[in-house]
Design a protein around this motif. Structure first.
Motif, mmCIF file in Angstrom:
data_model
loop_
_atom_site.group_PDB
_atom_site.id
_atom_site.type_symbol
_atom_site.label_atom_id
_atom_site.label_comp_id
_atom_site.label_asym_id
_atom_site.label_seq_id
_atom_site.Cartn_x
_atom_site.Cartn_y
_atom_site.Cartn_z
ATOM 1 N N VAL A 219 1.089 -1.145 0.021
ATOM 2 C CA VAL A 219 -0.206 0.322 0.238
ATOM 3 C C VAL A 219 0.796 0.909 0.048
ATOM 4 O O VAL A 219 0.761 2.592 -0.286
ATOM 5 C CB VAL A 219 -0.734 -0.015 1.389
ATOM 6 N N LYS B 11 8.865 -4.973 -8.401
ATOM 7 C CA LYS B 11 7.810 -4.658 -9.594
ATOM 8 C C LYS B 11 8.946 -4.462 -10.245
ATOM 9 O O LYS B 11 8.298 -5.165 -11.618
ATOM 10 C CB LYS B 11 6.938 -3.718 -8.839
ATOM 11 N N TYR B 12 9.193 -3.520 -10.339
ATOM 12 C CA TYR B 12 10.282 -2.586 -11.465
ATOM 13 C C TYR B 12 10.679 -3.745 -12.254
ATOM 14 O O TYR B 12 10.858 -4.324 -13.514
ATOM 15 C CB TYR B 12 11.085 -1.413 -11.219
ATOM 16 N N HIS C 12 8.888 -6.319 -14.136
ATOM 17 C CA HIS C 12 8.775 -6.051 -14.431
ATOM 18 C C HIS C 12 9.841 -6.165 -16.174
ATOM 19 O O HIS C 12 9.467 -6.326 -16.876
ATOM 20 C CB HIS C 12 8.232 -4.585 -15.138
ATOM 21 N N ARG D 192 10.473 11.807 -11.611
ATOM 22 C CA ARG D 192 10.103 11.983 -12.132
ATOM 23 C C ARG D 192 8.443 12.204 -11.523
ATOM 24 O O ARG D 192 7.558 13.048 -12.469
ATOM 25 C CB ARG D 192 9.494 11.421 -12.747
ATOM 26 N N GLN E 44 1.090 14.240 -8.565
ATOM 27 C CA GLN E 44 -0.036 13.509 -8.150
ATOM 28 C C GLN E 44 -0.952 14.174 -7.156
ATOM 29 O O GLN E 44 -0.574 14.554 -6.381
ATOM 30 C CB GLN E 44 0.230 11.678 -7.869
ATOM 31 N N ALA F 231 2.806 -1.790 -19.743
ATOM 32 C CA ALA F 231 3.215 -1.399 -18.595
ATOM 33 C C ALA F 231 4.716 -0.841 -18.562
ATOM 34 O O ALA F 231 5.516 -1.483 -19.768
ATOM 35 C CB ALA F 231 3.352 -3.337 -18.498
ATOM 36 N N ASP F 232 5.429 -0.572 -17.875
ATOM 37 C CA ASP F 232 6.532 0.507 -17.964
ATOM 38 C C ASP F 232 7.943 -0.383 -16.647
ATOM 39 O O ASP F 232 8.357 0.381 -16.611
ATOM 40 C CB ASP F 232 6.460 1.688 -18.549
ATOM 41 N N GLY F 233 7.056 -0.689 -15.526
ATOM 42 C CA GLY F 233 7.381 -0.555 -14.416
ATOM 43 C C GLY F 233 7.017 0.303 -13.398
ATOM 44 O O GLY F 233 8.558 0.172 -12.154
ATOM 45 N N LYS F 234 7.382 1.586 -13.837
ATOM 46 C CA LYS F 234 7.024 2.592 -12.767
ATOM 47 C C LYS F 234 5.656 3.681 -12.657
ATOM 48 O O LYS F 234 5.018 3.214 -12.159
ATOM 49 C CB LYS F 234 7.903 3.447 -13.787
ATOM 50 N N ASP F 235 5.116 3.841 -13.563
ATOM 51 C CA ASP F 235 3.890 4.082 -13.325
ATOM 52 C C ASP F 235 2.588 3.262 -13.656
ATOM 53 O O ASP F 235 1.930 2.968 -13.206
ATOM 54 C CB ASP F 235 3.246 5.505 -14.806
ATOM 55 N N VAL G 245 1.385 -0.605 -13.743
ATOM 56 C CA VAL G 245 2.169 -2.084 -12.335
ATOM 57 C C VAL G 245 1.116 -2.609 -12.790
ATOM 58 O O VAL G 245 0.396 -1.895 -11.449
ATOM 59 C CB VAL G 245 3.441 -1.424 -11.748
ATOM 60 N N ARG G 246 1.263 -3.815 -13.015
ATOM 61 C CA ARG G 246 -0.614 -4.454 -12.201
ATOM 62 C C ARG G 246 0.216 -4.715 -11.117
ATOM 63 O O ARG G 246 1.087 -4.637 -10.280
ATOM 64 C CB ARG G 246 -0.010 -5.630 -12.545
ATOM 65 N N THR G 247 -0.851 -4.307 -9.991
ATOM 66 C CA THR G 247 -0.904 -4.281 -8.878
ATOM 67 C C THR G 247 -2.227 -5.107 -7.806
ATOM 68 O O THR G 247 -3.099 -5.101 -8.570
ATOM 69 C CB THR G 247 -1.348 -2.739 -8.011
ATOM 70 N N HIS H 96 -4.438 1.613 -1.324
ATOM 71 C CA HIS H 96 -3.429 2.246 -1.795
ATOM 72 C C HIS H 96 -4.762 3.374 -2.616
ATOM 73 O O HIS H 96 -4.575 4.881 -2.461
ATOM 74 C CB HIS H 96 -2.240 1.907 -3.275
ATOM 75 N N ILE I 24 -8.581 11.889 -8.520
ATOM 76 C CA ILE I 24 -7.597 10.532 -8.248
ATOM 77 C C ILE I 24 -8.413 9.505 -9.344
ATOM 78 O O ILE I 24 -7.418 9.597 -9.579
ATOM 79 C CB ILE I 24 -7.953 10.519 -6.521
ATOM 80 N N THR J 192 -3.499 8.310 -10.680
ATOM 81 C CA THR J 192 -2.704 7.174 -10.449
ATOM 82 C C THR J 192 -3.529 5.911 -10.629
ATOM 83 O O THR J 192 -3.497 4.765 -11.375
ATOM 84 C CB THR J 192 -2.168 7.190 -9.222
ATOM 85 N N LYS K 105 -4.216 3.796 -13.492
ATOM 86 C CA LYS K 105 -2.725 3.078 -14.627
ATOM 87 C C LYS K 105 -2.196 1.965 -12.798
ATOM 88 O O LYS K 105 -1.132 1.125 -14.260
ATOM 89 C CB LYS K 105 -1.748 4.219 -14.402
#
Lengths: 68, 765
Positions: free
Chosen positions: A23, A31-32, A35, A58, A64, B114-118, B120-122, B130, B385, B389, B392
């Motif tokens: 969370v 996770k990065y 991926h 970034r 956000q 998927a780019d591993g940053k913004d 991301v499968r969660t 979250h 919101i 985020t 994505k």
């Protein structure tokens, strides 16, 4: 009996801690990497330090909202 | 495996087939199986839902019908939780079936982008937390407290019923439609669906609304910290703590988020305890005893600096702290209410329910109760919101119901708990704390006399109770501590001290509550300023392209300064307002928030109509119509009402006339300067109301036109343009809700046998 009980509590606590970490976003680097591995990129992944730097930097240009 | 994937996917509700990979198990549970699971009512299932319905019915009966001396707080918990369960199980499923129609065979943006940053499968349960942490802040803790002026029942009904039919619907739809559009923002969707005029109006309205929301949240903090050395010290300490955490995460141990959050939490507790000790010393009481104007200026300077500092230094670490506290506080509050079960002696409808001149907020129950409680029932801010985020990160389409709808139900529950905490304190105390100093006179004696003169049933407060409560919570005075936060803090301290620590701990619990509310608000102020700054830069960039470059310092600083000055001006206006600030400004906060909700629902209405779903359009039109009627009526009254307590311009005229007549004092304004301030403030507030309502009417009108056009196109057989991203077949599977169903468990097991490298397509980018 008690040892299994303790093990149960311990695993429950670990699960909770992992969930809370998720969370909060503590597992973002893991996770990065996952991926990066599965996407088959050729170049080496960012190091942990680079990744977190990149992540917050970034956000400087992509803010956000946080709700009221 | 039974049958080829194509056969299994037949009978789908979704339009058009999507060729999923035949070498993989299906990425979605078979439609027929899903249908069967939903439709099959075993005796156990019937008994369970009957019990939930019965329990909820009894609880509502206890709250609404039984008129005893007191009502136990536990009934609020049962009434809300049972209603949420029924709303989630039945109403949200109808929306899913007829409006959103999720298709798990389609990949979500988290998969195809998927780019591993913004993107991301969660995990859905992690994302639920979250998303909840991102939507819930100080709003649901403050609005219900202020609304308690009218008694507990109007607020309770609006929070619980409103969330099921309005707030949760909005959050779910925005999340789903944004997800189908690759995570596009509300502003972008408005432009696509409503055209240039509607889109531009939505953008300007959003920007202005953010300014108002940030300003009034800041006002809540200022009111909570004014003349409170303990509060100023402990909240002030959050800044060095966050800076330390930022440096720790950047240079010492990057990525150790949990570790640094725990360290931060310990330091935060030390700051609260330390604050109590510092406030007892003579120098501490002098140094940290600041008046509200000073604190407001401090906050304005802080807001500017915080918004131009790099994110890693202040915002990111405080965000961690804030999330950590949020989850902890809510669990604690729920446990305390369930364990302590306080008795509530507030009547269902108070003496002020039928009047429009209440001291806490002015205006009649309809429409002003419905704008006073925005967060927790229907909050437009969430649309930002839900289109930011979260879309994505969603793993599977069907999970949006759990995250969007369910997340909002959770926030509603927080609002209910805040309401319970506020109404468990003495009613006389409530009014002494929440009425402006212009009415209470500011001292315990005058406040007690004033409260007792209101003629409220069962209220007879002594000056001693006021000073004793202040002493118990470690404050010099609690008279006229408006804004909701101090009342909630007293309520929380009142409940928690019965649970842990006794009277000696009340000061700690009070400042603990002030601390977390301030933390949430400061994060929202900082993030809100940043988001607004980018929106402004983007808008100016349409005329002066240089402003679009986010890294161009002068542009960024100039736009930050403009945004901070904008909300700073409203904040100072509220702080110095001779009429009390919160009671005149808080309705504006609610109106702004609800108008944003109306804009978000208007965009959803146009999208749903374009998808050709006319039969169930009412599920979107109903909350939209309600939000529109409430906010437009409220704005209308604020603009045109002839009652000075309600209408900004009526008040303006009354004070202008008094000045013209050469009066030296008028009403609660005791000097010519104060009278001039009222004239100025009411004019600004009045014109803000005018601008908001005009912009919102433009957005709603363009949405209704887009809906009508979609209807005509459909009747004429013309194809409508669909702004969704193209469908990409999914190559992953995950269950939709909290716990997997039997079918989902079986399918997940099938996926478990697939080698990991076969699951995800190698995009090779």
């Amino acid at each position: 009996m008690t040892s299994t009980g303790i093990a149960l509590v311990a695993s429950g606590f670990r699960g909770f801690a992992r969930h809370l970490g998720g969370v909060m976003g503590a597992d973002a680097y893991a996770k990065y990497l996952e991926h990066h591995r599965s996407a088959g990129h050729q170049e080496a992944p960012m190091s942990e330090r680079e990744f977190w730097r990149d992540r917050t930097d970034r956000q400087d240009t992509n803010p956000q909202g946080r709700c009221c | 495996m039974a049958g080829a994937p194509d056969e299994r996917n037949s009978g789908s509700r979704a339009e058009g087939g999507l060729a999923t990979d035949p070498d993989l198990p299906p990425p979605a549970v078979d439609e027929a199986r899903l249908e069967a699971e939903d439709r099959k009512w075993t005796p156990a299932k019937i008994a369970l839902w009957a019990a939930i319905a019965l329990m909820g019915g009894v609880a509502w009966f206890m709250l609404a019908i039984i008129r005893g001396e007191t009502v136990n707080a536990i009934w609020f918990v049962f009434a809300s939780v049972c209603t949420y369960l029924i709303g989630y199980r039945f109403y949200s499923k109808v929306i899913e079936r007829y409006i959103t129609k999720p298709d798990d065979r389609r990949a979500t943006p988290a998969e195809y982008k998927a780019d591993g940053k913004d993107y991301v499968r969660t995990d859905r349960n992690v994302l639920f937390g979250h998303h909840f942490a991102a939507i819930a802040g100080a709003g649901p803790l403050v609005g219900p407290v202020i609304a308690a002026q009218m008694g507990y029942l109007p607020g309770t009904i609006w929070i619980i019923v409103g969330v099921v039919f309005a707030g949760a619907v909005q959050d779910y739809l925005v999340l789903f439609f944004s997800m189908r559009r690759g995570g596009r923002s509300l502003g972008q969707m408005a432009r696509e669906e409503l055209g240039v005029i509607g889109g531009t109006a939505a953008l300007i309205a959003t920007l202005l609304i953010m300014v108002i929301i940030v300003a009034i949240l800041a006002l809540v903090v200022v009111n909570a910290l004014g003349e409170s050395p303990w509060g100023v010290f402990s909240v002030g300490m959050t800044i060095p703590i966050a800076l330390f955490m930022g440096v720790y995460l950047r240079y010492l141990r990057p990525g150790k988020v949990m570790e640094v959050s725990i360290i931060g939490f310990v330091l935060l507790m030390a700051a609260i305890i330390g604050g109590g000790l510092v406030a007892q010393t003579e120098w501490g009481a002098t140094v940290f005893h600041l008046d509200k104007v000073t604190i407001a200026w401090g906050l304005i300077m802080y807001g500017f600096i915080a918004a131009i500092l790099p994110v890693w230094l202040l915002l990111a670490p405080r965000d961690y702290l804030s999330t950590f506290m949020k989850i902890g506080v809510i669990v604690m509050l729920a446990l305390a209410i369930i364990v302590v079960r306080p008795e509530v002696n507030v009547p269902a409808f108070s003496e002020f329910a039928g009047r429009e001149n209440g001291p806490v907020f002015s205006g009649a129950l309809f429409p002003f109760l419905f704008v006073t409680i925005a967060c927790g029932a229907l909050s437009g801010f969430h649309a930002l919101i839900s289109s930011g985020t979260t879309p994505k990160l969603v793993e599977k389409e069907r999970q949006t119901r759990y995250i969007g709808f369910g997340g909002m139900l959770m926030e509603s529950f927080v609002a209910i708990m805040a309401l319970v905490a506020a109404i468990s304190i003495d009613r006389g105390l409530y009014f002494a704390m929440n009425a402006p100093a212009a009415l209470t006179g500011g001292t315990v004696e005058t406040a007690a006399t004033w409260v007792n003169s209101l003629g409220l049933a069962g209220v007879n407060i002594s000056p001693d109770l006021l000073s004793e409560t202040a002493r118990n919570v470690g404050e010099q005075s609690i008279v006229s501590r408006t804004g909701g936060a101090p009342t909630l803090a007293v309520g929380l301290a009142h409940i928690m001290h019965q649970f842990v620590g006794g009277t000696a701990m009340m000061g700690f619990w009070y400042h603990f509550a002030i601390m977390f509310e301030a933390l949430f608000i400061l994060t929202a102020v900082d993030a809100g300023t940043r988001v607004a700054r980018f929106m402004l830069q983007d808008s100016i960039g349409n005329f002066v392209p240089k402003f679009k470059e986010a890294s161009w310092r002068p542009g960024a600083w100039l736009c930050t300064a403009i945004m901070v000055l904008a909300w700073g001006a409203v904040l100072l206006m509220g702080v110095t307002d001779p009429l009390g600030g919160i009671n005149t400004l808080f309705p504006l906060f609610g109106i702004a928030n609800q108008l944003l909700a109306a804009i978000a629902l208007a965009v959803c209405l146009a999208i749903v109509a374009k998808r050709g779903t006319f039969k169930y359009l009412w599920m979107v039109a109903l909350p939209l119509a309600f939000a529109a009627v409430v906010t437009i009526t409220a704005s209308y009254q604020k603009i045109f009402s002839s009652t000075p307590a309600v209408g900004y311009f009526a008040n303006n005229a009354a004070f202008s006339k008094a000045l013209a007549d050469g009066k030296k004092e008028f009403g609660t304004a005791k000097s010519v300067a104060a009278m001039e301030a009222v004239v100025r403030n009411t004019a600004i507030q009045g014109w803000l109301s005018v601008i908001f309502v005009v912009l919102s009417i433009i957005v709603i009108a363009t949405a209704v036109l887009a809906t009508a056009k979609a209807f005509r196109d459909r009747a004429a057989g013309t194809a409508t343009t669909d702004n969704e991203d193209p469908a990409v077949p999914s190559r992953v599977f995950a269950p939709a809700g909290l716990a997997p169903t039997t079918a989902e468990r079986e399918l997940a097991a099938e996926w478990g046998n697939v080698p990991a490298d076969a699951r995800v397509e190698r995009a090779g980018h």
